[in-house]
Design an enzyme around this catalytic site. Sequence first.
Site, short mmCIF file in Angstrom:
data_model
loop_
_atom_site.label_atom_id
_atom_site.label_comp_id
_atom_site.label_asym_id
_atom_site.label_seq_id
_atom_site.Cartn_x
_atom_site.Cartn_y
_atom_site.Cartn_z
N GLN A 65 0.91 -1.32 0.18
CA GLN A 65 -0.11 -0.09 -0.01
C GLN A 65 0.92 1.30 0.01
O GLN A 65 2.11 1.28 0.30
CB GLN A 65 -0.74 0.15 1.04
CG GLN A 65 -0.30 -0.08 2.61
CD GLN A 65 -1.18 -0.19 3.73
OE1 GLN A 65 -1.47 0.76 4.38
NE2 GLN A 65 -1.74 -1.36 4.00
N ARG A 79 -4.04 0.48 -2.29
CA ARG A 79 -3.55 -0.77 -2.30
C ARG A 79 -2.99 -1.08 -3.44
O ARG A 79 -3.56 -0.92 -4.64
CB ARG A 79 -4.52 -1.76 -1.63
CG ARG A 79 -4.89 -1.51 -0.38
CD ARG A 79 -5.82 -2.59 0.13
NE ARG A 79 -6.47 -2.16 1.33
CZ ARG A 79 -6.99 -1.26 2.01
NH1 ARG A 79 -7.78 -0.63 1.17
NH2 ARG A 79 -7.37 -1.21 3.19
#
Length: 409
Positions: free
Chosen positions: A96, A282
């Site tokens: 992420q 993400r």
Amino acid sequence: MKTVKGVVRPYAWGSRTALAELQGRPAPSPHPEAELWFGAHPAAPAAVDDAAKSDLLAVIDDDPLAALGATVAETYEQRLPFLVKILAADEPLSLQAHPSAEQARIGFAAENRAGLAVDDPRRNYRDSWHKPEIVVALSDFEALAGFREPAVTVELLRCLQVPGLDSALGMLADAPDQTGLRTVFTTWLTLPETMIKDLVPQVLGGAVAALENGESRFAGELRAVLELGEAYPDDPGVLAALLLNFVRLRPGEAIYLPAGNLHAYLRGTAVEAMANSDNVLRGGLTPKHIDVPELLRVLDFAPVSRDALMPPVEALGAERIYLTPAPEFRLSRVELDGTGLHHASSISFDMPGPQILAVTTGRIEVFVPGGESLTVECGDAVWLSDDDPDVIVRAGSSHAVFFRARVPH
């Protein structure tokens, strides 16, 4: 000042023992416990020992000027600008990155105009704030963080001896800079699923062979990729992990992650301080929503070394201050010796603005000279409002450690 009880977040990657043992509860816990939040984030505001108010968010909302001080209240729209967590990872977190302040503001407004609910799983921006963060290890802690120097990654790819990586190896060798990294990362993240299912096992096989042949320089990287490949065999994030620095922190060591830094925490227990935001983009190692175009807009592909991720530390008596450019928070570690033989047994604080003191070892006693006092156990915290008087903190046990979060000047 008030005693603060953190809120446990039960994510699947969490530990069944770390947070329970920290707080003196029975272990293992019934379910994984991933994070303990001390703050005023609306998703999980910490409980406070206050007859009139149930949580820290209510305390601040009731009188922002008293809680935050005029400067902090005005600058951060009457919000506590930081959030403190204790993180306990038994399994890897998702790959992420977090947006810059401008990216968060623009992205949040755009998704609002598109009519996406704040809890919509397709949403990238749940608020309009950025989220720089620092993590300080409580135990041995492993992470992948920041794009490695491409020349070093070329050496890693060569040691794998996987023909399917030759094109990526060539791109990085020809463009050993952020352009090459962007090209390789984008290529891998957008590969067809059939190619991912073919390439990832080849990479895992290459990692096993390299380790069996005595590869030592990249042993940590190879073991991390093997662990990720076992958990996410069809995920392009396994390939992306090959581009990142492998970081192993000892207790007390830290890394600072500014906007755009791609990272994944792998295992261990740590204290996190961050801007009070929930914005995450993400890049893999998760079944959750991945917005590739938006992720590519947010990522910083400039190579960074492991050492450059570690913030400078300033010692001030018993306090070790981790220096970062984040305007929302400054985190420090304070170690006190209740016996007075090896370290200071007490420390005084007179800094204005809101503060949270989170206890991670032993217990502390917080008191106003000639006034009220609190005893705070391991796994709990203290809230200090801007209008609280100066306090003295002393060890309430033979050895006490706490982390102090505040807004820097």
